[in-house]
Design an enzyme around this catalytic site. Structure first.
Site, PDB file in Angstrom:
ATOM      1  N   ARG A 237       0.813  -1.225   0.000  1.00 31.70           N
ATOM      2  CA  ARG A 237       0.000   0.000   0.000  1.00 31.70           C
ATOM      3  C   ARG A 237       0.844   1.271   0.000  1.00 31.70           C
ATOM      4  O   ARG A 237       0.315   2.367  -0.076  1.00 31.70           O
ATOM      5  CB  ARG A 237      -0.991  -0.001   1.172  1.00 31.70           C
ATOM      6  CG  ARG A 237      -2.015   1.122   1.099  1.00 31.70           C
ATOM      7  CD  ARG A 237      -3.075   1.043   2.182  1.00 31.70           C
ATOM      8  NE  ARG A 237      -2.545   0.613   3.452  1.00 31.70           N
ATOM      9  CZ  ARG A 237      -1.850   1.381   4.293  1.00 31.70           C
ATOM     10  NH1 ARG A 237      -1.609   2.641   4.007  1.00 31.70           N
ATOM     11  NH2 ARG A 237      -1.411   0.892   5.431  1.00 31.70           N
TER      12      ARG A 237
ATOM     13  N   TYR B 265     -16.021  10.997 -18.531  1.00 26.42           N
ATOM     14  CA  TYR B 265     -16.412   9.617 -18.238  1.00 26.42           C
ATOM     15  C   TYR B 265     -17.473   9.578 -17.118  1.00 26.42           C
ATOM     16  O   TYR B 265     -17.367  10.323 -16.136  1.00 26.42           O
ATOM     17  CB  TYR B 265     -15.148   8.844 -17.829  1.00 26.42           C
ATOM     18  CG  TYR B 265     -15.414   7.451 -17.368  1.00 26.42           C
ATOM     19  CD1 TYR B 265     -15.817   6.459 -18.263  1.00 26.42           C
ATOM     20  CD2 TYR B 265     -15.282   7.105 -16.028  1.00 26.42           C
ATOM     21  CE1 TYR B 265     -16.071   5.168 -17.833  1.00 26.42           C
ATOM     22  CE2 TYR B 265     -15.521   5.814 -15.593  1.00 26.42           C
ATOM     23  CZ  TYR B 265     -15.923   4.852 -16.500  1.00 26.42           C
ATOM     24  OH  TYR B 265     -16.174   3.590 -16.064  1.00 26.42           O
TER      25      TYR B 265
ATOM     26  N   ASP C  82      -7.806  13.091 -18.545  1.00 25.69           N
ATOM     27  CA  ASP C  82      -8.089  11.666 -18.626  1.00 25.69           C
ATOM     28  C   ASP C  82      -7.678  11.247 -20.033  1.00 25.69           C
ATOM     29  O   ASP C  82      -8.349  11.558 -21.007  1.00 25.69           O
ATOM     30  CB  ASP C  82      -9.574  11.402 -18.364  1.00 25.69           C
ATOM     31  CG  ASP C  82      -9.906   9.911 -18.336  1.00 25.69           C
ATOM     32  OD1 ASP C  82      -9.186   9.129 -18.989  1.00 25.69           O
ATOM     33  OD2 ASP C  82     -10.894   9.537 -17.680  1.00 25.69           O
TER      34      ASP C  82
ATOM     35  N   LYS D  46      -8.438  -0.267 -19.803  1.00 30.46           N
ATOM     36  CA  LYS D  46      -8.711  -0.127 -21.232  1.00 30.46           C
ATOM     37  C   LYS D  46      -7.455  -0.466 -22.055  1.00 30.46           C
ATOM     38  O   LYS D  46      -6.976  -1.557 -21.946  1.00 30.46           O
ATOM     39  CB  LYS D  46      -9.245   1.282 -21.505  1.00 30.46           C
ATOM     40  CG  LYS D  46     -10.337   1.724 -20.511  1.00 30.46           C
ATOM     41  CD  LYS D  46     -11.583   0.835 -20.544  1.00 30.46           C
ATOM     42  CE  LYS D  46     -12.510   1.028 -19.343  1.00 30.46           C
ATOM     43  NZ  LYS D  46     -12.884   2.397 -19.013  1.00 30.46           N
TER      44      LYS D  46
HETATM   45  C1  LIG Z   1     -13.138   3.111 -17.868  1.00 32.29           C
HETATM   46  C2  LIG Z   1     -12.761   4.528 -17.780  1.00 32.29           C
HETATM   47  C3  LIG Z   1     -12.429   5.122 -16.553  1.00 32.29           C
HETATM   48  C4  LIG Z   1     -12.532   4.391 -15.231  1.00 32.29           C
HETATM   49  O1  LIG Z   1     -11.638   3.324 -15.147  1.00 32.29           O
HETATM   50  P1  LIG Z   1     -11.863   2.044 -14.201  1.00 32.29           P
HETATM   51  O2  LIG Z   1     -10.633   1.247 -14.448  1.00 32.29           O
HETATM   52  O3  LIG Z   1     -13.134   1.390 -14.632  1.00 32.29           O
HETATM   53  O4  LIG Z   1     -11.969   2.534 -12.799  1.00 32.29           O
HETATM   54  C5  LIG Z   1     -12.053   6.453 -16.551  1.00 32.29           C
HETATM   55  N1  LIG Z   1     -12.013   7.169 -17.676  1.00 32.29           N
HETATM   56  C6  LIG Z   1     -12.322   6.635 -18.878  1.00 32.29           C
HETATM   57  C7  LIG Z   1     -12.261   7.487 -20.097  1.00 32.29           C
HETATM   58  C8  LIG Z   1     -12.714   5.308 -18.975  1.00 32.29           C
HETATM   59  O5  LIG Z   1     -13.035   4.796 -20.164  1.00 32.29           O
END
Ligand SMILES: *Cc1c(COP(=O)(O)O)cnc(C)c1O
Length: 387
Positions: A48, A102, A174, A199
């Protein structure tokens, strides 16, 4: 080997790897220990604390790809996003966020921020001036997402970064949809790049992880918060993520070329009302996308004409799977009006250009021809027969 001079595919394959001193194996060993010796050591390691060997290894690889001084892996994209936001936002502070972000990030803001005394504004559009117009005396952070989900809107990263610098604010992006192969926001002046590694970084639909890439100074601040929030990634998952990123460059290249081919196919198809893809010259921000991206990505959206039934279309697909997530090697498709935007009324959806016939398409790495054949076959069966 000077890390700065390496090409992206070499970084993917090699940077960060742990040398197996004991057996000379070709890949990073997995260190599952949750307890390490503390006497006479420089680093007191603990999972952690985000400083186990495998956490550090994958962090180095992501940092090199993002052109960041440092990076940290997290247990999910939302763990990376929430921890980073709460590092730079305290009671009484204000943040300006892009209007299209998102869904999970949106929920975090509207469900949690007010309770914590954090004020927020969403922009009216995606121009730098829209961000600047919402800045208040207590604003601390500008937050953007480009290309956006699901409409692949493009925001001018350099312009927003410049606004943040001018007002002394921290800028965060992001960068999930582009991946660090297609877009390196830190080179464009952004302070912090956030990723859902679930992703493209993971890419095989079997990892839930996140990452943040930024300067050493900001990583130190985020790390202090992260230890308290506890969203660290397990060593086994770090290993899987490191393994996945070895092929990130080649995967993303294929996602890019497939998506371009399929966007062009859909763009001329009589069943399709509109295609949203930054690689099409008809995209309103194609020139900005071209300037700030190295590839246009594997995500696109398209709207079927009223003569077609989008639900039936999904049922008729044989290769492409209707599914919730995105960015895997396999092509998947999703109807935002039935999933991410189901809680809005049809009028509210129309106001944000998300019709009931809009499909979000995550283009995989199969042969483009096979994806196109599948789409064509399903379209023939999804024509609404007049009764
Ligand atoms: C899926 C996604 C997230 C969140 O990610 P997790 O791994 O599900 O917590 C944030 N931003 C975008 C653009 C996403 O596609």
């Amino acid at each position: 080997m000077a890390k700065e001079n390496l090409g992206v595919h070499t970084i993917c394959a090699h940077v960060g790897e742990i040398k197996d001193e004991q057996f000379g194996g070709a890949v990073s060993p997995i260190y599952m220990a949750s307890s390490y010796e503390y006497m006479d050591v420089d680093v007191k390691r603990y999972p952690r604390y985000f400083n186990t060997p495998n956490q550090e290894a994958v962090g180095k690889k992501i940092a090199a790809l993002a052109h960041a001084e440092m990076a940290m892996p997290f247990a999910s994209g939302m763990a990376a996003i929430s921890t980073t936001l709460f590092t730079f936002l305290n009671h009484g502070d204000h943040i300006v966020l892009q209007n299209e972000i998102y869904g999970g990030s949106f929920n975090l803001v509207v469900e949690e921020f007010e309770k914590m005394g954090i004020d927020y504004s969403f922009t009216d559009g995606v121009e730098a001036a829209d961000f600047e117009a919402k800045i208040k005396p207590n604003t601390k952070v500008l937050y953007l997402e480009t290309p956006s989900n699901p409409l692949l809107t493009i925001t001018d990263i350099k312009a927003v970064a410049a606004i943040a610098k001018k007002h002394g604010l921290v800028s965060m992006i992001d960068n999930t949809f582009a991946s660090p192969i297609n877009q390196r926001p830190l080179d464009l002046g952004i302070d912090i790049s956030l990723h859902s590694a679930t992703k493209y970084l993971g890419g095989h639909s079997d990892i839930c992880a996140g990452a943040v890439a930024t300067s050493e100074v900001y990583i130190e601040k985020i790390w202090q918060k992260a230890k308290n929030m506890g969203g660290s990634l397990s060593d086994f998952m770090c290993y899987l993520l490191e393994r996945s990123i070895k092929t990130l460059g080649v995967r993303v290249d294929k996602h890019n070329s497939n998506a371009q081919e399929i966007a062009e196919f859909l763009n001329t198809h009589s069943a399709v009302e509109k295609v949203y893809y930054p690689g099409l010259p008809s995209h309103p921000k194609h020139d900005i996308a071209k300037a700030q991206m190295h590839g246009f990505g594997g995500m696109l959206s398209f709207e079927l004409t009223e003569e077609y039934d989008a639900v039936q279309f999904q049922k008729e697909l044989q290769l492409v799977k209707p599914s919730m997530s995105l960015a895997g090697v396999e092509s998947t498709i999703l109807l935002p009006s039935a999933t991410s935007h189901a809680l809005l009324t049809p009028e509210q959806r129309a106001a944000v250009s998300i019709s009931d016939n809009l499909l979000r398409f995550s283009i995989g790495i199969e042969n483009a021809k096979d994806i196109i054949n599948d789409v064509e076959h399903a379209l023939k069966k999804a024509l609404v027969t007049l009764v």
